[in-house]
Scaffold this active site. Structure first.
Site, PDB file in Angstrom:
ATOM      1  N   ILE A 319       0.942  -1.190  -0.007  1.00 44.00           N
ATOM      2  CA  ILE A 319       0.032  -0.073  -0.031  1.00 44.00           C
ATOM      3  C   ILE A 319       0.943   1.283   0.003  1.00 44.00           C
ATOM      4  O   ILE A 319       1.697   1.700   0.998  1.00 44.00           O
ATOM      5  CB  ILE A 319      -0.818  -0.030   1.432  1.00 44.00           C
ATOM      6  CG1 ILE A 319      -1.761  -1.438   1.293  1.00 44.00           C
ATOM      7  CG2 ILE A 319      -1.710   1.165   1.109  1.00 44.00           C
ATOM      8  CD1 ILE A 319      -2.740  -1.173   2.288  1.00 44.00           C
ATOM      9  N   PRO A 320       1.101   1.933  -1.220  1.00 46.50           N
ATOM     10  CA  PRO A 320       2.365   2.529  -1.330  1.00 46.50           C
ATOM     11  C   PRO A 320       2.098   3.998  -0.890  1.00 46.50           C
ATOM     12  O   PRO A 320       2.304   4.935  -1.536  1.00 46.50           O
ATOM     13  CB  PRO A 320       2.399   2.811  -2.963  1.00 46.50           C
ATOM     14  CG  PRO A 320       0.972   2.495  -3.536  1.00 46.50           C
ATOM     15  CD  PRO A 320       0.309   1.829  -2.409  1.00 46.50           C
ATOM     16  N   CYS A 321       2.318   4.115   0.480  1.00 50.11           N
ATOM     17  CA  CYS A 321       2.191   5.523   1.302  1.00 50.11           C
ATOM     18  C   CYS A 321       3.468   6.258   1.028  1.00 50.11           C
ATOM     19  O   CYS A 321       3.385   7.332   1.082  1.00 50.11           O
ATOM     20  CB  CYS A 321       2.035   5.461   2.864  1.00 50.11           C
ATOM     21  SG  CYS A 321       3.281   4.026   3.594  1.00 50.11           S
ATOM     22  N   HIS A 322       4.403   5.666   0.377  1.00 48.52           N
ATOM     23  CA  HIS A 322       5.615   6.162   0.075  1.00 48.52           C
ATOM     24  C   HIS A 322       5.206   7.098  -1.013  1.00 48.52           C
ATOM     25  O   HIS A 322       6.241   8.046  -1.412  1.00 48.52           O
ATOM     26  CB  HIS A 322       6.800   5.242   0.001  1.00 48.52           C
ATOM     27  CG  HIS A 322       6.416   4.546  -1.106  1.00 48.52           C
ATOM     28  ND1 HIS A 322       5.761   3.266  -1.074  1.00 48.52           N
ATOM     29  CD2 HIS A 322       7.025   4.186  -2.627  1.00 48.52           C
ATOM     30  CE1 HIS A 322       5.806   2.543  -2.198  1.00 48.52           C
ATOM     31  NE2 HIS A 322       6.437   3.187  -2.863  1.00 48.52           N
TER      32      HIS A 322
END
Ligand SMILES: [Zn+2]
Length: 356
Positions: A319-322
């Site tokens: 879950i690409p919170c970056h």
């Protein structure tokens, strides 16, 4: 034993308490300082950290299990006055060199009865003497990993006989089952190596539910939170989903994979769900701002709330919170450390520009 949850006072109250060295809060909470790896009582005169570097715990056990060492000045382990001399002696010795192992035989040689030691540690610290020693070794080991040491060398220098011994100890501490579950299912946890350092991965029998950097201080409490969310114990192990995850991560880091396929589960409030679902829609190698994310979840202006929820993401990388950055193009925050955010974004962008 240690899993009983004691609630903490509101954060502002704890902050006020330690800034005033208010002894009235001693025993109510403990503060741990990320930058030094040490935890203290609120009254400690030696510690006045910046609030952003502080983590709060209800008990000494939780502080220790999160990888912190007791402060030498305020001695937070001495919760009920000073411990007897023979205990103080043992604590001092371990403090001086966490890699030593004091066995039952050693205790006998010193004419200290092992059963007495066991009883004292159980009663006062909620864990056996052996567990206490192990957590101190692990705290030291985690400290080294945090500072970028190699995993193998770390295990060795911290008193573990082998890499597998280190892993076992790691799993015993971080993969403990919080109690018997009547449900047949459980969360299995495994440590993986990666270019951004060791990762802790977890999955139920149905979906991947956790991916976090192994050096995060709050890891133990995160895992406990995870267990609470799913009402399932976390145990060290493997399953097909973790295997699939490992393969996909290897492909991702090798630049062969842009879209993860493995099933994910991320229970949360409706707002959290909305934010995390929007994160999943940000394409590989692209970034959006917190303001844009707020817009996409239908709450324009709620940058702070989406930022917080972004940080609560339990499945890093997938879950690409970056991929959420500040409006001005700066990286913004990242729970796993900014260098990792930069690494991931650079990695994705490099591969993207190589193929377009
Ligand atoms: Zn202190």
């Amino acid at each position: 034993m240690i899993m009983g949850m004691k609630t903490l006072p509101p954060q502002a109250e704890m902050e006020r308490a330690y800034r005033r060295s208010d002894a009235g809060y001693d025993g109510v909470f403990f503060l741990a300082v990320r930058t030094t790896g040490v935890f203290c009582r609120p009254s400690c005169p030696a510690v006045k950290p910046k609030p952003k570097n502080v983590e709060y715990f209800a008990t000494t056990q939780e502080s220790i299990f999160a990888g912190y060492r007791p402060c030498k000045r305020c001695r937070p382990m001495d919760t009920n006055g000073n411990p007897p001399a023979w205990v103080a002696q043992l604590l001092k010795q371990i403090e001086a060199d966490p890699s030593i192992r004091i066995t039952d035989d050693d205790l006998q040689t010193r004419r200290i009865h092992p059963a007495k030691v066991r009883r004292y540690f159980k009663e006062h610290y909620g864990m056996t003497f052996q567990t206490y020693q192990r957590t101190q070794r692990m705290g030291q080991a985690l400290d080294r990993i945090r500072h970028g040491d190699d995993l193998t060398a770390t295990g060795m220098t911290c008193g573990f006989d082998s890499v597998s011994g280190f892993r076992d100890a790691f799993e015993r501490i971080f993969g403990r089952a919080p109690g018997k579950s009547r449900n047949a299912d459980c969360i299995v946890a495994q440590m993986l190596e990666s270019p951004v350092g060791p990762l802790i991965t977890c999955a139920t029998s149905r979906a991947v539910c956790f991916l976090e950097f192994a050096d995060r201080r709050a890891l133990e409490s995160q895992l406990r939170g995870l267990s609470g969310h799913f009402k399932l114990p976390v145990i060290p192990g493997k399953n097909d989903l973790l295997k699939q995850l490992r393969d996909e991560l290897a492909d991702y880091f090798a630049g062969r994979l842009r879209q993860f396929q493995v099933a994910l589960t991320y229970p949360g409030t409706p707002f959290q769900q909305k934010v995390w679902q929007q994160l999943l829609k940000i394409p590989y190698g692209q970034t959006i701002s917190y303001a844009e994310l707020a817009k996409r979840v239908g709450q324009p202006g709620a940058q702070r709330a989406v930022g917080t929820t972004n940080g609560q993401n339990r499945i890093a990388i997938l879950i690409p919170c970056h991929r959420v950055v500040n409006q001005n193009g700066q990286l913004g925050g990242y729970g796993g450390g900014l260098w990792r955010k930069k690494f991931l974004l650079d990695h994705e962008q490099r591969l993207l520009s190589a193929t377009t």
